[in-house]
Scaffold this active site. Structure first.
Site, mmCIF file in Angstrom:
data_model
loop_
_atom_site.group_PDB
_atom_site.id
_atom_site.type_symbol
_atom_site.label_atom_id
_atom_site.label_comp_id
_atom_site.label_asym_id
_atom_site.label_seq_id
_atom_site.Cartn_x
_atom_site.Cartn_y
_atom_site.Cartn_z
ATOM 1 N N ASP A 122 1.043 -0.950 -0.165
ATOM 2 C CA ASP A 122 -0.608 -0.174 0.243
ATOM 3 C C ASP A 122 0.865 1.132 0.216
ATOM 4 N N SER A 180 -9.550 5.522 -8.908
ATOM 5 C CA SER A 180 -9.541 6.094 -10.213
ATOM 6 C C SER A 180 -10.549 6.638 -10.815
ATOM 7 N N THR A 195 -4.249 13.251 -14.341
ATOM 8 C CA THR A 195 -5.616 13.089 -14.795
ATOM 9 C C THR A 195 -6.230 14.437 -15.431
ATOM 10 N N ASP A 196 -6.932 14.874 -16.348
ATOM 11 C CA ASP A 196 -6.760 15.931 -17.599
ATOM 12 C C ASP A 196 -8.924 16.805 -15.953
ATOM 13 N N GLU A 197 -8.781 16.327 -15.246
ATOM 14 C CA GLU A 197 -10.139 16.840 -14.443
ATOM 15 C C GLU A 197 -9.444 17.170 -13.723
ATOM 16 N N TYR A 215 -12.634 12.924 -6.888
ATOM 17 C CA TYR A 215 -11.471 12.183 -7.257
ATOM 18 C C TYR A 215 -10.352 13.111 -8.290
ATOM 19 N N SER A 216 -11.479 14.229 -8.544
ATOM 20 C CA SER A 216 -10.420 15.289 -9.631
ATOM 21 C C SER A 216 -9.837 15.797 -7.995
ATOM 22 N N ALA A 217 -10.460 16.662 -7.393
ATOM 23 C CA ALA A 217 -9.828 16.926 -6.638
ATOM 24 C C ALA A 217 -8.666 16.461 -5.821
ATOM 25 N N LYS A 226 -7.187 14.074 -6.884
ATOM 26 C CA LYS A 226 -5.526 14.433 -7.597
ATOM 27 C C LYS A 226 -5.186 15.638 -8.062
ATOM 28 N N ASP A 285 -28.587 11.697 -14.244
ATOM 29 C CA ASP A 285 -27.248 12.050 -14.688
ATOM 30 C C ASP A 285 -26.013 12.271 -12.942
ATOM 31 N N GLY A 336 -22.894 16.403 -10.376
ATOM 32 C CA GLY A 336 -21.488 17.313 -9.881
ATOM 33 C C GLY A 336 -20.686 17.253 -11.843
HETATM 34 P P1 NAD Z 1 -6.986 2.101 -11.966
HETATM 35 O O1 NAD Z 1 -7.851 2.241 -11.149
HETATM 36 O O2 NAD Z 1 -7.918 1.298 -13.145
HETATM 37 O O3 NAD Z 1 -5.940 0.483 -11.248
HETATM 38 C C1 NAD Z 1 -5.844 1.570 -10.450
HETATM 39 C C2 NAD Z 1 -4.454 0.624 -9.902
HETATM 40 O O4 NAD Z 1 -3.979 1.029 -8.512
HETATM 41 C C3 NAD Z 1 -4.947 -0.302 -9.346
HETATM 42 O O5 NAD Z 1 -4.584 -1.359 -9.087
HETATM 43 C C4 NAD Z 1 -5.298 -0.854 -7.797
HETATM 44 O O6 NAD Z 1 -5.252 -1.912 -7.194
HETATM 45 C C5 NAD Z 1 -4.122 -0.046 -6.802
HETATM 46 N N1 NAD Z 1 -3.634 0.905 -6.423
HETATM 47 C C6 NAD Z 1 -5.096 1.542 -5.741
HETATM 48 N N2 NAD Z 1 -4.610 2.305 -4.371
HETATM 49 C C7 NAD Z 1 -3.656 1.527 -4.353
HETATM 50 C C8 NAD Z 1 -2.510 1.554 -3.169
HETATM 51 N N3 NAD Z 1 -3.274 2.668 -1.976
HETATM 52 N N4 NAD Z 1 -1.445 1.666 -2.737
HETATM 53 C C9 NAD Z 1 -1.392 0.570 -3.571
HETATM 54 N N5 NAD Z 1 -1.942 0.465 -5.628
HETATM 55 C C10 NAD Z 1 -3.335 1.092 -5.264
HETATM 56 O O7 NAD Z 1 -6.907 3.172 -12.257
HETATM 57 P P2 NAD Z 1 -6.250 3.665 -14.086
HETATM 58 O O8 NAD Z 1 -7.146 4.045 -14.551
HETATM 59 O O9 NAD Z 1 -5.169 2.483 -14.291
HETATM 60 O O10 NAD Z 1 -5.026 4.878 -13.429
HETATM 61 C C11 NAD Z 1 -4.076 4.616 -12.950
HETATM 62 C C12 NAD Z 1 -3.952 6.049 -13.372
HETATM 63 O O11 NAD Z 1 -4.291 6.750 -14.456
HETATM 64 C C13 NAD Z 1 -3.937 6.729 -11.877
HETATM 65 O O12 NAD Z 1 -3.621 8.223 -10.878
HETATM 66 C C14 NAD Z 1 -5.636 7.978 -13.038
HETATM 67 O O13 NAD Z 1 -5.984 8.895 -12.148
HETATM 68 C C15 NAD Z 1 -4.719 8.424 -13.677
HETATM 69 N N6 NAD Z 1 -5.905 8.319 -14.760
HETATM 70 C C16 NAD Z 1 -6.426 7.577 -15.408
HETATM 71 C C17 NAD Z 1 -7.467 8.006 -16.748
HETATM 72 C C18 NAD Z 1 -8.134 6.975 -17.216
HETATM 73 O O14 NAD Z 1 -8.956 7.348 -18.512
HETATM 74 N N7 NAD Z 1 -8.434 6.024 -16.333
HETATM 75 C C19 NAD Z 1 -6.467 8.952 -17.448
HETATM 76 C C20 NAD Z 1 -5.710 9.968 -16.394
HETATM 77 C C21 NAD Z 1 -5.561 9.691 -15.759
HETATM 78 O O1 DAU Z 2 -10.241 12.156 -18.042
HETATM 79 C C1 DAU Z 2 -9.255 11.088 -17.371
HETATM 80 C C2 DAU Z 2 -10.288 10.757 -16.241
HETATM 81 O O2 DAU Z 2 -11.554 9.456 -17.398
HETATM 82 C C3 DAU Z 2 -10.009 10.073 -15.435
HETATM 83 O O3 DAU Z 2 -8.986 10.597 -14.793
HETATM 84 C C4 DAU Z 2 -10.232 8.921 -15.155
HETATM 85 O O4 DAU Z 2 -9.566 8.094 -13.742
HETATM 86 C C5 DAU Z 2 -11.470 7.966 -15.673
HETATM 87 O O5 DAU Z 2 -11.904 7.135 -14.683
HETATM 88 C C6 DAU Z 2 -12.076 8.567 -16.750
HETATM 89 O O6 DAU Z 2 -13.256 9.892 -16.391
HETATM 90 P P1 DAU Z 2 -14.672 9.887 -16.568
HETATM 91 O O7 DAU Z 2 -15.082 10.172 -15.254
HETATM 92 O O8 DAU Z 2 -14.412 10.822 -17.853
HETATM 93 O O9 DAU Z 2 -14.414 7.848 -17.711
HETATM 94 P P2 DAU Z 2 -16.144 7.613 -16.842
HETATM 95 O O10 DAU Z 2 -15.747 6.322 -18.165
HETATM 96 O O11 DAU Z 2 -16.338 6.959 -15.901
HETATM 97 O O12 DAU Z 2 -16.780 8.141 -17.761
HETATM 98 C C7 DAU Z 2 -17.339 8.142 -18.956
HETATM 99 C C8 DAU Z 2 -18.089 9.763 -19.334
HETATM 100 O O13 DAU Z 2 -19.500 8.539 -19.749
HETATM 101 C C9 DAU Z 2 -18.412 10.422 -18.308
HETATM 102 O O14 DAU Z 2 -18.936 11.512 -18.945
HETATM 103 C C10 DAU Z 2 -19.323 9.742 -17.189
HETATM 104 C C11 DAU Z 2 -20.157 9.098 -18.711
HETATM 105 N N1 DAU Z 2 -21.037 7.584 -17.860
HETATM 106 C C12 DAU Z 2 -19.499 7.001 -17.448
HETATM 107 C C13 DAU Z 2 -20.676 5.960 -17.395
HETATM 108 C C14 DAU Z 2 -19.988 4.693 -15.718
HETATM 109 C C15 DAU Z 2 -22.190 6.752 -18.252
HETATM 110 O O15 DAU Z 2 -21.971 8.010 -19.352
HETATM 111 N N2 DAU Z 2 -22.849 6.003 -18.615
HETATM 112 C C16 DAU Z 2 -22.296 4.555 -17.662
HETATM 113 O O16 DAU Z 2 -22.130 4.222 -17.154
#
Ligand code: NAD
Ligand code: DAU
Length: 381
Positions: free
Chosen positions: A80, A106, A150-152, A175-177, A179, A315, A318
């Site tokens: 962890d 995430s 993240t861009d968020e 989440y974004s806060a 990050k 929706d 936020g």
């Molecule tokens: P994910 O949720 O798929 O994976 C997160 C990983 O972190 C998991 O393997 C989990 O076990 C591990 N983890 C969580 N808490 C932990 C802890 N306390 N100690 C050690 N390991 C821990 O996430 P992802 O989508 O692969 O995102 C990875 C990174 O990229 C994150 O920092 C996320 O904010 C960022 N990011 C994600 C996206 C996206 O679209 N998914 C976009 C931009 C940035």
């Molecule tokens: O922008 C980067 C981010 O993208 C990362 O930082 C996050 O870790 C990652 O989870 C992702 O966030 P989003 O909230 O954009 O991803 P998500 O796949 O959850 O949702 C994408 C869009 O689709 C969002 O506008 C919400 C909408 N959505 C999502 C789900 C799960 C739906 O309409 N229906 C759904 O069931």
């Protein structure tokens, strides 16, 4: 403090003995990053995957890498990032000079239902990791801490414009806060302690091994199972989509050529409304696995095509309206480019999910936990 030249990092990465510590390497982006670095680049060093294995972390996502490179160039350490002693032990054990920090909670929806884990891992965990790196590296400059963000953090856009690296932070979900807080801490460690850091802020990733709570895998799997395809609000929210391997390559370029203290935006330059993405998925599925031949779909009253499963639901509180990334800086300064176009990347991703039902089953059922216990019992210090 001025930016450091990246020569030291290039030298470190060229060294056969270098070890990169990847946090969150069992997650979606981390596991793809590890596979990319070990199989598609010139890198000949090793990678230590440090992961807590939350619901989102699945070692099944790296089974191929573990089978071929395990204990030679790929090592797994369960832990962890909030546990300072465990983090320090692992950094010391492998003499780690490079950390790539993916580990996070995430999923935005989960952060709305329960923000506590987000505060703990994303803020406190990043703080612990920074402290461990600072203590292990003792002012060295031939090291690197790369923080994946993240861009968020930039908030929500109107109809026009795109986020720049200089856009003021305006996070709007728990989440974004968290990050955003972690990004600030990382920059503070650069300015205050001279820790050589880089940051990247990336848009929405898609590709194989994504946990099926996120939009694209959720829609693919629900469609195949004849379940509703939930679209939040009016479906007109816009996301910028990037293939996960393009993200991995961008991080790799930053490690090689990025300057300490710098932030790089990474994006797909591919804006799509959510409803468009859902319809694109349905259209591709009709070609690859026609609804008319799918027993889960064809017998449902009123459903003859996957699109008939689209259901508008309440929706997300936020809900950010639009994200768009300006990634000119990484293109100009580091020469990075996206390689995937969305339609080809989406088709490849959907066919990956069709071919990998066993992975889906294992991450959903919790069987992967038994697999870990079988394969990793007694392997960690
Ligand atoms: P994910 O949720 O798929 O994976 C997160 C990983 O972190 C998991 O393997 C989990 O076990 C591990 N983890 C969580 N808490 C932990 C802890 N306390 N100690 C050690 N390991 C821990 O996430 P992802 O989508 O692969 O995102 C990875 C990174 O990229 C994150 O920092 C996320 O904010 C960022 N990011 C994600 C996206 C996206 O679209 N998914 C976009 C931009 C940035
Ligand atoms: O922008 C980067 C981010 O993208 C990362 O930082 C996050 O870790 C990652 O989870 C992702 O966030 P989003 O909230 O954009 O991803 P998500 O796949 O959850 O949702 C994408 C869009 O689709 C969002 O506008 C919400 C909408 N959505 C999502 C789900 C799960 C739906 O309409 N229906 C759904 O069931």
């Amino acid at each position: 403090m001025s930016s450091e030249p990246a020569g030291g990092m290039r030298q470190t990465l060229a060294s056969e003995r270098t070890t990169i510590l990847v946090t969150g390497g069992a997650g979606f982006i981390g596991s793809n990053f590890i596979r990319y670095i070990l199989t598609a680049t010139e890198y000949r060093g090793s990678i230590v995957n440090f992961d807590k294995l939350t619901y989102a972390g699945n070692l099944a996502s790296l089974e191929d890498i573990d089978r071929t490179l395990g204990r030679e160039r790929y090592f797994f350490e369960r832990g962890d990032i909030c546990d300072p002693r465990r983090v320090e032990d692992v950094i010391g054990k492998y003499s780690v000079p490079i950390i790539v920090h993916f580990a996070a909670e995430s999923h935005v929806d989960r952060s709305i239902h329960g923000p506590a884990d987000f505060i703990e891992t994303n803020i406190n965990g990043t703080f612990r990791l920074l402290e461990a790196a600072r203590s292990a590296w003792q002012g060295r400059q031939d090291v690197r801490f790369h923080h994946v963000s993240t861009d968020e953090v930039y908030g929500s856009l109107g109809e026009t414009g795109a986020f720049l690296e200089t856009t003021p932070y305006d996070p709007r979900s728990p989440y974004s806060a968290t990050k955003a807080a972690s990004d600030h801490l990382v920059r503070a460690y650069f300015h205050t302690y001279g820790l050589p850091v880089t940051l990247s802020n990336c848009s929405n990733n898609y590709g194989p091994y994504q946990f099926p709570e996120k939009l694209i895998p959720l829609v693919v799997l629900n469609a195949l199972e004849g379940k509703a395809l939930p679209v939040y609000g009016d479906g007109m929210n816009v996301r910028d989509w990037l293939h996960v391997d393009d993200h991995g390559e961008a991080v790799w370029q930053i490690l090689h050529k990025g300057a300490a203290g710098e932030t790089y935006n990474i994006g797909g330059e591919c804006e799509k409304r959510n409803i468009e993405v859902v319809r694109d998925i349905c259209a591709i599925l009709e070609e690859l696995a026609p609804a008319a031949e799918n027993p889960c779909v064809k017998d449902r009253a009123g459903v003859s095509r996957y699109e008939d499963l689209i259901t508008f639901v309440g929706d997300r509180p936020g809900h950010d309206r639009r994200y768009a990334i300006n990634c000119d800086k990484i293109k100009r300064e580091l020469g990075w480019r996206q390689r995937y176009d969305f339609s080809g990347g989406l088709r490849a991703t959907i066919s990956w999910y069709l071919r990998n039902a066993a992975w889906v089953e294992s991450v959903r059922s919790g069987d992967y936990q038994k697999w870990i216990d079988r394969n990793y019992a007694g392997r960690n210090s």
